[in-house]
Motif scaffolding. Structure first.
Motif, mmCIF file in Angstrom:
data_model
loop_
_atom_site.group_PDB
_atom_site.id
_atom_site.type_symbol
_atom_site.label_atom_id
_atom_site.label_comp_id
_atom_site.label_asym_id
_atom_site.label_seq_id
_atom_site.Cartn_x
_atom_site.Cartn_y
_atom_site.Cartn_z
ATOM 1 N N ALA A 1 0.830 -1.209 0.000
ATOM 2 C CA ALA A 1 0.000 0.000 0.000
ATOM 3 C C ALA A 1 0.863 1.256 0.000
ATOM 4 N N GLU A 2 1.973 1.215 0.732
ATOM 5 C CA GLU A 2 2.852 2.380 0.791
ATOM 6 C C GLU A 2 3.472 2.667 -0.574
ATOM 7 N N ALA A 3 3.866 1.618 -1.275
ATOM 8 C CA ALA A 3 4.424 1.807 -2.620
ATOM 9 C C ALA A 3 3.386 2.406 -3.560
ATOM 10 N N GLU A 4 2.142 1.924 -3.453
ATOM 11 C CA GLU A 4 1.070 2.459 -4.288
ATOM 12 C C GLU A 4 0.798 3.927 -3.952
ATOM 13 N N ALA A 5 0.838 4.252 -2.669
ATOM 14 C CA ALA A 5 0.582 5.628 -2.244
ATOM 15 C C ALA A 5 1.674 6.570 -2.752
ATOM 16 N N ILE A 6 2.933 6.144 -2.661
ATOM 17 C CA ILE A 6 4.043 6.986 -3.133
ATOM 18 C C ILE A 6 3.901 7.254 -4.628
ATOM 19 N N ALA A 7 3.531 6.211 -5.374
ATOM 20 C CA ALA A 7 3.350 6.384 -6.823
ATOM 21 C C ALA A 7 2.204 7.345 -7.122
ATOM 22 N N SER A 8 1.139 7.286 -6.327
ATOM 23 C CA SER A 8 -0.021 8.153 -6.560
ATOM 24 C C SER A 8 0.274 9.601 -6.204
ATOM 25 N N ILE A 9 0.971 9.797 -5.096
ATOM 26 C CA ILE A 9 1.251 11.169 -4.644
ATOM 27 C C ILE A 9 2.251 11.849 -5.568
ATOM 28 N N GLY A 10 3.285 11.118 -5.963
ATOM 29 C CA GLY A 10 4.274 11.673 -6.874
ATOM 30 C C GLY A 10 5.182 12.694 -6.214
ATOM 31 N N LEU A 11 6.116 13.193 -6.984
ATOM 32 C CA LEU A 11 7.084 14.167 -6.473
ATOM 33 C C LEU A 11 6.419 15.489 -6.114
ATOM 34 N N GLU A 12 5.274 15.778 -6.753
ATOM 35 C CA GLU A 12 4.607 17.059 -6.500
ATOM 36 C C GLU A 12 3.803 17.053 -5.204
ATOM 37 N N ASP A 13 3.804 15.921 -4.488
ATOM 38 C CA ASP A 13 3.047 15.808 -3.239
ATOM 39 C C ASP A 13 1.581 16.152 -3.464
ATOM 40 N N LYS A 14 1.026 15.625 -4.552
ATOM 41 C CA LYS A 14 -0.368 15.903 -4.864
ATOM 42 C C LYS A 14 -1.271 14.924 -4.111
ATOM 43 N N ILE B 1 -5.540 9.538 0.137
ATOM 44 C CA ILE B 1 -4.938 8.333 -0.440
ATOM 45 C C ILE B 1 -5.973 7.215 -0.437
ATOM 46 N N VAL B 2 -6.163 6.581 -1.584
ATOM 47 C CA VAL B 2 -7.033 5.403 -1.674
ATOM 48 C C VAL B 2 -6.224 4.276 -2.317
ATOM 49 N N THR B 3 -5.886 3.267 -1.546
ATOM 50 C CA THR B 3 -5.153 2.112 -2.056
ATOM 51 C C THR B 3 -6.076 0.897 -2.046
ATOM 52 N N ALA B 4 -5.863 -0.010 -2.994
ATOM 53 C CA ALA B 4 -6.701 -1.204 -3.079
ATOM 54 C C ALA B 4 -5.908 -2.325 -3.727
ATOM 55 N N SER B 5 -6.192 -3.557 -3.318
ATOM 56 C CA SER B 5 -5.497 -4.695 -3.901
ATOM 57 C C SER B 5 -6.258 -5.981 -3.622
ATOM 58 N N GLU B 6 -6.145 -6.916 -4.538
ATOM 59 C CA GLU B 6 -6.620 -8.262 -4.295
ATOM 60 C C GLU B 6 -5.587 -8.976 -3.415
ATOM 61 N N GLY B 7 -6.049 -9.838 -2.574
ATOM 62 C CA GLY B 7 -5.145 -10.604 -1.721
ATOM 63 C C GLY B 7 -4.915 -10.007 -0.349
ATOM 64 N N TRP B 8 -5.314 -8.753 -0.135
ATOM 65 C CA TRP B 8 -5.185 -8.196 1.206
ATOM 66 C C TRP B 8 -6.229 -8.819 2.111
ATOM 67 N N HIS B 9 -5.866 -9.041 3.364
ATOM 68 C CA HIS B 9 -6.814 -9.586 4.333
ATOM 69 C C HIS B 9 -7.704 -8.444 4.818
ATOM 70 N N PRO B 10 -9.024 -8.601 4.729
ATOM 71 C CA PRO B 10 -9.926 -7.525 5.159
ATOM 72 C C PRO B 10 -9.744 -7.130 6.624
ATOM 73 N N GLY B 11 -9.178 -8.046 7.410
ATOM 74 C CA GLY B 11 -9.006 -7.754 8.822
ATOM 75 C C GLY B 11 -7.895 -6.785 9.152
ATOM 76 N N VAL B 12 -7.028 -6.463 8.197
ATOM 77 C CA VAL B 12 -5.907 -5.571 8.507
ATOM 78 C C VAL B 12 -5.981 -4.250 7.751
ATOM 79 N N VAL B 13 -7.016 -4.053 6.927
ATOM 80 C CA VAL B 13 -7.037 -2.840 6.103
ATOM 81 C C VAL B 13 -7.149 -1.576 6.950
ATOM 82 N N GLY B 14 -7.835 -1.649 8.088
ATOM 83 C CA GLY B 14 -7.912 -0.481 8.960
ATOM 84 C C GLY B 14 -6.557 -0.097 9.513
ATOM 85 N N LEU B 15 -5.765 -1.095 9.870
ATOM 86 C CA LEU B 15 -4.427 -0.826 10.381
ATOM 87 C C LEU B 15 -3.530 -0.258 9.289
#
Length: 613
Positions: A367-380, A384-398
């Motif tokens: 998720a952190e890698a996805e967030a860095i790619a989304s924000i970019g160098l311009e800090d836009k 942040i909305v990250t999503a992926s298949e395979g994540w356990h629903p029990g840890v998404v809040g953390l």
């Protein structure tokens, strides 16, 4: 009468120790402006308190006349008449009816700590009344949040005539309508934000509904359950239900539950909440509750529990059952009377918590890698909305919480299921109401389900709606996020040297506790102390030692700082003098008390002399 703002010009707090930009890009502010400093002095003079404690009290808005009550918050003084809560009288009467008639009661709780403690507290009371309640905690993956029609039907089939939902139910219109169709009475005890549409039930006790004037909207669900049971006890007392062979239960003897649920749900520690937690911690220190004692033992909590232990050590273990194990394990532990069985359940929760950490770390890195790619160098991006298949629903809040901390903006993490449905959680920053935005997204048809409160929310959506959800959040919240992040400030309560950092000082400052959301832990500065030791320990923590000019040493730790701005700054400045900001905790090992400084920020001193304000 308060004078108009123009009559009393307020001096803006100056940069504390002259730090306009720390090594993590924060501006350090003196928590007290000129008026606050004057109030602190008045508190010292009126109540004969140490100056640093007086500064902490003034910095939290404590009035001079209310200092004694703040330092010793009592439930008796702060608990209002329960009937000031909308529909509380109807709820108390219906639950009392069930007790007097020996009905089968079903409790439907949430799968988090607040839900577990709420269900356990209510079940304990009903058992005391001679009932044997059914308890249903939904499976996070297969059932999701809140009552569902299938579970409601199953409870009715088992003979339940009264359904009580705790920490859920406010938005469950159709499942609760089904309960009514099946002949069950329904009482909802919940604290989540309400929309315009409310379920048709016998009583909906929620201080956050628009027609409630009780002022108890800050309570966690478990606190609200306690208030409800105060009303139930009173109703049963009037009916002559309590007698020698069935004495009235001591609700204050169950404040362990209320403290744990309140802190774990990050409810603001103000007013009645603060009294609940302060007295609950005293109860936990007695170690007279089998479940809580087993939980403290498995968490290796050696000394007396503090509020932060509940949030970071005990709460996550209770939560682990709902996240990746059996959802009812937490409730079972809190209701268990046998110490051997309690130890077994606590050990299982501890194992699940360790497993949860591994699962969380893998999802967090992605998720952190996805967030860095989304924000970019311009800090836009405002959100942040990250999503992926395979994540356990029990840890998404953390994961969402970690993203929020790292990138200082609201963040969502969404687990995508094979069927194209995503379930996720969001966490917000102060000043940005996430729950309101999510409810509007449901109303606009972007989300299938969603709800929560200002600082946290849960969502369910179709995979193809992800881009629309991102765009909606950006449009709805970008301005609020920009304003909230405009100045990255750290408010500092005072300054001390290493020699003054003693268990006695920590005890003095703790008189203003318990600390947490709404009553922030004091942040103190060590001016111009040399970093004489820094090394990695545990899971991305740094163990530290700082030395003052007179040679005194204070031990420190910077949690989860390796690879972050704070950790990089510390490791790059070994041997250098630094201004250090952080909070105290007392570490107790083999009967010896040592103060540990939890570092939150560092700055390099100016070349000129430092001035402690």
């Amino acid at each position: 009468m308060t004078p108009p703002a123009t009559a009393l010009p307020v001096e803006a707090p100056q940069a504390f120790l002259g730090v306009t930009r720390s090594l993590t890009d924060k501006l350090w502010r003196d928590r007290l402006d000129g008026r606050g400093a004057a109030k602190a002095l008045a508190i010292v003079q009126r109540h004969q308190l140490p100056e640093l404690l007086a500064r902490v009290l003034a910095g939290r808005g404590v009035d001079i006349d209310t200092v004694p009550d703040f330092l010793d918050p009592t439930i008796r003084k702060l608990l209002p008449d329960p009937f000031t809560v909308t529909e509380m009288e109807a709820a108390a009467q219906r639950i009392a009816d069930a007790a007097t008639k020996g009905e089968k009661v079903a409790i439907f709780g949430d799968y988090d700590v607040d839900g577990a403690t709420s269900a356990a507290l209510l079940a304990w009371h009903l058992r005391h009344c001679g009932l044997d309640p059914l308890i249903h905690i939904p499976d996070r993956i297969f059932e999701g949040y809140g009552p569902n029609t299938e579970a409601v039907r199953a409870l009715a089939a088992k003979g339940a005539t009264l359904l009580v939902t705790v920490d859920c139910g406010t938005t469950s219109i159709e499942p609760l309508a089904e309960a009514k169709r099946l002949g069950m009475s329904v009482v909802v005890i919940d604290h989540h934000q309400c929309g315009l549409d409310l379920p048709e039930v016998d009583a909906l006790v929620n201080p956050n509904r628009s027609d409630d004037l009780s002022g108890l909207g800050h309570l966690a669900a478990v606190g609200l359950v306690l208030v409800t049971l105060v009303a139930v006890n009173r109703e049963l007392r009037q009916r002559g239900f309590w007698r020698a062979e069935m004495p009235e239960p001591d609700l204050l003897g169950m404040l362990h539950h209320v403290a744990l649920g309140t802190v774990a749900d990050v409810a603001p520690l103000i007013g009645l909440n603060r009294a609940f937690v302060a007295k609950g911690l005293i109860a936990m220190r007695r170690r007279d509750h089998v479940g809580h004692t087993a939980l403290m033992d498995v968490a290796r909590l050696n000394g007396p529990p503090e509020a932060w232990h509940l949030g970071f050590m005990l709460g996550p273990r209770v939560n682990a059952g709902g996240r990746i194990g059996r959802a009812d394990l937490g409730v079972r532990l809190l209701l268990e009377g046998d110490s051997v069985e309690a130890a077994r359940i606590a050990a299982e929760l501890d194992r699940l918590n360790s497993e949860r950490r591994i699962i969380e770390q893998a999802a967090e890195a992605q998720a952190e890698a996805e967030a860095i790619a989304s924000i970019g160098l311009e800090d836009k991006l405002g959100v942040i909305v990250t999503a992926s298949e395979g994540w356990h629903p029990g840890v998404v809040g953390l994961v969402a919480s970690r993203l929020k901390e790292k990138f200082s903006r609201p963040a969502f993490a969404i687990a995508l299921e094979p069927g194209g449905i995503g379930t996720g959680s969001g966490r917000s920053i102060a000043g940005v109401d996430l729950g309101k935005a999510v409810r509007q997204a449901v109303a606009d048809g972007i989300l299938l389900k969603g709800g929560g409160h200002a600082m946290a929310a849960g969502v369910t959506l179709r995979k193809e709606k992800l881009a629309e959800f991102r765009a909606y959040l950006e449009n709805a919240l970008a301005r609020d996020v920009a304003e909230a992040r405009h100045v990255n400030e750290l408010y500092v309560d005072g300054a001390v040297s290493a020699r003054a950092v003693t268990p006695e000082l920590a005890t003095t400052l703790n008189r203003a506790g318990p600390f947490g959301s709404g009553n922030p832990e004091p942040v103190l500065a060590l001016p111009a102390h040399q970093l004489v030791y820094a090394d990695e320990v545990g899971q991305a923590h740094l163990r530290l030692r700082f030395k003052s000019g007179d040679g005194a040493i204070v031990n420190g730790i910077a949690f989860r700082s390796v690879g972050q701005k704070l950790g990089n700054a510390l490791l790059a400045n070994r041997g250098q003098q630094m201004h250090v900001a952080g909070s105290f905790s007392v570490d107790r090992y083999q009967g010896v008390e040592r103060v540990q400084f939890r570092v939150v920020d560092v700055a390099l001193p100016d070349q000129g002399p430092s001035v402690i304000r």
